[in-house]
Design a protein around this motif. Structure first.
Motif, PDB file in Angstrom:
ATOM      1  N   ALA A 248      47.802  43.997  44.450  1.00 26.87           N
ATOM      2  CA  ALA A 248      46.626  43.947  43.559  1.00 26.87           C
ATOM      3  C   ALA A 248      45.813  45.238  43.684  1.00 26.87           C
ATOM      4  O   ALA A 248      45.297  45.759  42.688  1.00 26.87           O
ATOM      5  N   LYS A 249      45.728  45.768  44.888  1.00 25.97           N
ATOM      6  CA  LYS A 249      44.995  47.027  45.079  1.00 25.97           C
ATOM      7  C   LYS A 249      45.711  48.180  44.373  1.00 25.97           C
ATOM      8  O   LYS A 249      45.081  49.053  43.782  1.00 25.97           O
ATOM      9  N   ARG A 250      47.037  48.161  44.440  1.00 23.56           N
ATOM     10  CA  ARG A 250      47.808  49.224  43.755  1.00 23.56           C
ATOM     11  C   ARG A 250      47.583  49.152  42.248  1.00 23.56           C
ATOM     12  O   ARG A 250      47.381  50.151  41.570  1.00 23.56           O
ATOM     13  N   PHE A 251      47.610  47.926  41.704  1.00 20.51           N
ATOM     14  CA  PHE A 251      47.389  47.769  40.265  1.00 20.51           C
ATOM     15  C   PHE A 251      45.989  48.270  39.898  1.00 20.51           C
ATOM     16  O   PHE A 251      45.793  49.000  38.933  1.00 20.51           O
ATOM     17  N   TYR A 252      45.012  47.874  40.697  1.00 19.47           N
ATOM     18  CA  TYR A 252      43.610  48.220  40.448  1.00 19.47           C
ATOM     19  C   TYR A 252      43.431  49.736  40.386  1.00 19.47           C
ATOM     20  O   TYR A 252      42.892  50.273  39.416  1.00 19.47           O
ATOM     21  N   SER A 253      43.916  50.424  41.427  1.00 20.48           N
ATOM     22  CA  SER A 253      43.691  51.869  41.429  1.00 20.48           C
ATOM     23  C   SER A 253      44.563  52.536  40.372  1.00 20.48           C
ATOM     24  O   SER A 253      44.162  53.526  39.760  1.00 20.48           O
ATOM     25  N   GLY A 254      45.750  51.966  40.129  1.00 23.33           N
ATOM     26  CA  GLY A 254      46.649  52.542  39.124  1.00 23.33           C
ATOM     27  C   GLY A 254      46.024  52.525  37.738  1.00 23.33           C
ATOM     28  O   GLY A 254      45.964  53.554  37.051  1.00 23.33           O
ATOM     29  N   ILE A 255      45.518  51.380  37.335  1.00 24.26           N
ATOM     30  CA  ILE A 255      44.992  51.302  35.957  1.00 24.26           C
ATOM     31  C   ILE A 255      43.668  52.057  35.838  1.00 24.26           C
ATOM     32  O   ILE A 255      43.420  52.728  34.832  1.00 24.26           O
ATOM     33  N   GLU A 268      34.301  51.722  33.396  1.00 27.02           N
ATOM     34  CA  GLU A 268      34.280  51.124  32.050  1.00 27.02           C
ATOM     35  C   GLU A 268      35.340  50.038  31.889  1.00 27.02           C
ATOM     36  O   GLU A 268      35.467  49.427  30.832  1.00 27.02           O
ATOM     37  N   LEU A 269      36.143  49.818  32.925  1.00 25.62           N
ATOM     38  CA  LEU A 269      37.170  48.775  32.840  1.00 25.62           C
ATOM     39  C   LEU A 269      37.110  47.901  34.089  1.00 25.62           C
ATOM     40  O   LEU A 269      37.073  48.405  35.206  1.00 25.62           O
ATOM     41  N   PHE A 270      37.081  46.593  33.878  1.00 24.19           N
ATOM     42  CA  PHE A 270      36.974  45.631  34.981  1.00 24.19           C
ATOM     43  C   PHE A 270      38.327  44.938  35.169  1.00 24.19           C
ATOM     44  O   PHE A 270      38.952  44.525  34.180  1.00 24.19           O
ATOM     45  N   VAL A 271      38.740  44.817  36.419  1.00 17.55           N
ATOM     46  CA  VAL A 271      40.030  44.181  36.716  1.00 17.55           C
ATOM     47  C   VAL A 271      39.767  42.758  37.212  1.00 17.55           C
ATOM     48  O   VAL A 271      39.036  42.566  38.196  1.00 17.55           O
ATOM     49  N   LEU A 272      40.332  41.788  36.512  1.00 15.90           N
ATOM     50  CA  LEU A 272      40.021  40.387  36.790  1.00 15.90           C
ATOM     51  C   LEU A 272      41.288  39.559  37.043  1.00 15.90           C
ATOM     52  O   LEU A 272      41.877  39.013  36.106  1.00 15.90           O
ATOM     53  N   PRO A 273      41.727  39.452  38.299  1.00 19.16           N
ATOM     54  CA  PRO A 273      42.884  38.600  38.577  1.00 19.16           C
ATOM     55  C   PRO A 273      42.535  37.116  38.404  1.00 19.16           C
ATOM     56  O   PRO A 273      41.374  36.731  38.542  1.00 19.16           O
ATOM     57  N   GLU A 389      38.597  46.505  46.621  1.00 19.43           N
ATOM     58  CA  GLU A 389      38.944  47.000  45.286  1.00 19.43           C
ATOM     59  C   GLU A 389      40.326  46.565  44.837  1.00 19.43           C
ATOM     60  O   GLU A 389      41.175  47.362  44.441  1.00 19.43           O
ATOM     61  N   ALA A 390      40.516  45.244  44.929  1.00 13.46           N
ATOM     62  CA  ALA A 390      41.676  44.618  44.306  1.00 13.46           C
ATOM     63  C   ALA A 390      41.205  43.869  43.061  1.00 13.46           C
ATOM     64  O   ALA A 390      42.011  43.472  42.223  1.00 13.46           O
ATOM     65  N   ALA A 391      39.883  43.662  42.971  1.00 14.46           N
ATOM     66  CA  ALA A 391      39.312  42.867  41.869  1.00 14.46           C
ATOM     67  C   ALA A 391      37.859  43.243  41.636  1.00 14.46           C
ATOM     68  O   ALA A 391      37.145  43.577  42.588  1.00 14.46           O
ATOM     69  N   ASP A 392      37.428  43.160  40.377  1.00 15.14           N
ATOM     70  CA  ASP A 392      36.001  43.288  40.053  1.00 15.14           C
ATOM     71  C   ASP A 392      35.387  41.921  39.790  1.00 15.14           C
ATOM     72  O   ASP A 392      34.189  41.805  39.511  1.00 15.14           O
ATOM     73  N   GLY A 393      36.214  40.916  39.831  1.00 16.76           N
ATOM     74  CA  GLY A 393      35.773  39.553  39.560  1.00 16.76           C
ATOM     75  C   GLY A 393      37.016  38.713  39.390  1.00 16.76           C
ATOM     76  O   GLY A 393      38.135  39.187  39.659  1.00 16.76           O
ATOM     77  N   PHE A 394      36.837  37.474  38.952  1.00 14.62           N
ATOM     78  CA  PHE A 394      38.000  36.577  38.859  1.00 14.62           C
ATOM     79  C   PHE A 394      37.943  35.713  37.608  1.00 14.62           C
ATOM     80  O   PHE A 394      36.884  35.351  37.116  1.00 14.62           O
ATOM     81  N   ASN A 395      39.140  35.415  37.183  1.00 10.67           N
ATOM     82  CA  ASN A 395      39.369  34.519  36.076  1.00 10.67           C
ATOM     83  C   ASN A 395      39.706  33.177  36.749  1.00 10.67           C
ATOM     84  O   ASN A 395      40.829  32.979  37.224  1.00 10.67           O
TER      85      ASN A 395
END
Ligand SMILES: Cc1cc2nc3c(=O)[nH]c(=O)nc-3n(C[C@H](O)[C@H](O)[C@H](O)COP(=O)(O)O)c2cc1C
Length: 453
Positions: A248-255, A268-273, A389-395
């Motif tokens: 999840a951390k790799r995805f977060y920093s990648g995107i 400007e982009l939030f990552v929400l697993p 920094e694997a998530a900015d919040g959750f779904n």
């Protein structure tokens, strides 16, 4: 945006009978909520009281009766645009995310529907752009087969650009409404878009005025390279299905790293697993509910998909026997060990059986992280993903409804608030405001300013 303290963003990913395939079988669970407007409105009001950022409706364009054993909550449901309109009418603050599939739609239709919903909700709507996860949809739309990934995303890229131009086709101050002079609009502020591309030819203007948020925020959820590019270019948030922290951390920093390529900033982009919280007042209560759910699962225990997942052939092993040596796994690194650790944590002991491992993955078969625990334990894990920094919040995907959501709201949200990780009051009233996103300038107005300077 930069000076504001980073806080969690929380939304509900609606599964009206719960995310767990057996959620609907619990004695206390609602089984008919999907078609009950009062129930759905009640859920949205509850979320609003708890200060959630959004209520998210996913969508698919095909179904079959056999889904009752794997994902009953996705088998049948109300159409998202009409349902959101109904919910907008009884709420005031909560953001509303509607899913629309670009592969089987026309941009003019989607621009019109989304802009209309933004008015009906007072600027609370966002659009989840999907290209279609269910290949069977093709057969419902007079096509022989679902397009491949490249074609779907070529089409989606152009589709989104057309919708964005159509939303801007009326400048914010195009309406004069001068009764004395008999001038209703200033025609110089209404724009045909004259779009001619590979897939669409759209003249414009749209027959809805510019939506309250100017541009509706976009969300996306694919994992492929193309989908991530679409997210980095257009989306304000991306949904993910990550269950391992390091990945999840790799995805977060990648995107986030891709955003600069599109002239955007990482914030400007939030990552929400997705997160499936199985909450109990105590750890033991949570585990008892987990066991109860697992015992209610209707399954033939097909071990093939699980074997592929952990890279060890489990087929033919006794269900109540212990797991084989995980060193045998063909998965990279210690992925098998990490996956098994998740199931061990959920069961609360190390010596799990093949059946217990199967139960964990049956409960998370759609790829979202299931955690079982008391409120502090659930909050700890959310905080860990957030801080690292694997998530900015959750779904949030409650395993059963409505009890799974109620417990999360009653027990976990106050812990997050006490830790200063989640808001206690709304700061604004639009989807953009909940995420601290500015209202963008109209592209046509901006062009005119440029030309006249
Ligand atoms: C949290 C989450 C929610 C999603 N919701 C939908 C949905 O409502 N409808 C849909 O067709 N696909 C949905 N998807 C699937 C993605 O849009 C995407 O098509 C899928 O992950 C395949 O990836 P790809 O499009 O990059 O190939 C969702 C995926 C995730 C992770």
């Amino acid at each position: 945006m930069g000076n504001v303290k980073r806080q969690l963003h929380l939304g509900l990913f609606l599964f009206s009978t719960g995310y767990h395939p057996a959620g609907w079988r619990l004695p206390e669970a609602r089984t008919d909520g999907a078609f009950d407007p009062k129930f759905l409105q009640g859920v949205a009001k509850k979320l609003e009281e708890a200060k959630f950022d959004f209520f998210f409706l996913g969508d698919a364009l095909a179904t079959s009766a056999d889904m009752q054993y794997t994902f009953p909550s996705q088998m049948i449901r109300l159409e998202p645009f009409t349902m959101i309109a109904n919910i907008a009418a009884v709420t005031e603050k909560i953001g509303l995310i509607v899913t629309a599939n670009t592969t089987y739609a026309e941009p003019y239709h989607i621009a019109r529907l989304t802009a209309s919903l933004d008015y009906l909700s007072g600027g609370r709507t966002a659009w989840n752009v999907v290209t279609g996860a269910d290949v069977r949809a093709a057969l419902n739309f007079s096509r022989e087969k679902h397009w491949d990934n490249a074609k779907r995303y070529d089409y989606a890229d152009e589709f989104v650009q057309v919708v964005k131009e159509l939303w801007d086709s009326w400048e914010d101050d195009a309406f004069v409404r001068d009764k004395a002079a008999g001038v209703f609009i200033d025609g110089s502020k209404v724009h045909a878009i004259h779009h001619e591309g590979d897939h669409f030819s759209v003249a414009g203007p749209l027959n809805v005025a510019r939506p309250p948020q100017g541009q509706l925020p976009l969300l996306s959820a694919g994992m492929s390279e193309r989908s991530q590019e679409l997210g980095a270019r257009f989306s304000s948030a991306v949904f993910t299905g990550e269950i391992l922290l390091e990945s999840a951390k790799r995805f977060y920093s990648g995107i986030k790293g891709k955003l600069a390529g599109y002239g955007r900033k990482p914030e400007e982009l939030f990552v929400l697993p997705g997160l499936v919280p199985l909450v109990g007042a105590t750890e033991e209560e949570a585990r008892a509910k987990y066991r109860e759910l697992n015992e209610l699962l209707v399954t033939d225990f097909n071990l093939k998909p699980l074997s592929d997942r952990i890279g060890i052939d489990l087929t033919g092993l006794p269900l109540d026997g212990l797991l084989p040596d995980l060193e045998l796994s063909t998965r990279p690194g210690d992925e098998a060990q990490q996956l098994v650790r998740l199931a061990q944590r959920a069961s609360g002991h190390e010596d799990i059986t093949v059946r217990e491992l199967f139960h964990y993955f049956a409960a998370t078969s759609r790829g979202h992280l299931l955690i079982v625990g008391d409120p502090e334990q659930i909050a700890d894990q959310m905080e860990e993903w957030f801080v690292q920094e694997a998530a900015d919040g959750f779904n949030i995907c409650p395993p059963y409804m409505p009890g799974g959501l109620d417990l999360f709201i009653e027990l976990v949200v106050p812990v997050l608030q006490r830790r200063g990780l989640f808001r206690t009051e709304y700061e604004g009233s639009t989807f953009r405001e909940h995420f601290g996103l500015e209202r963008p300038d109209n592209i046509f107005a901006a062009k005119r300013v440029l030309q006249s300077s």
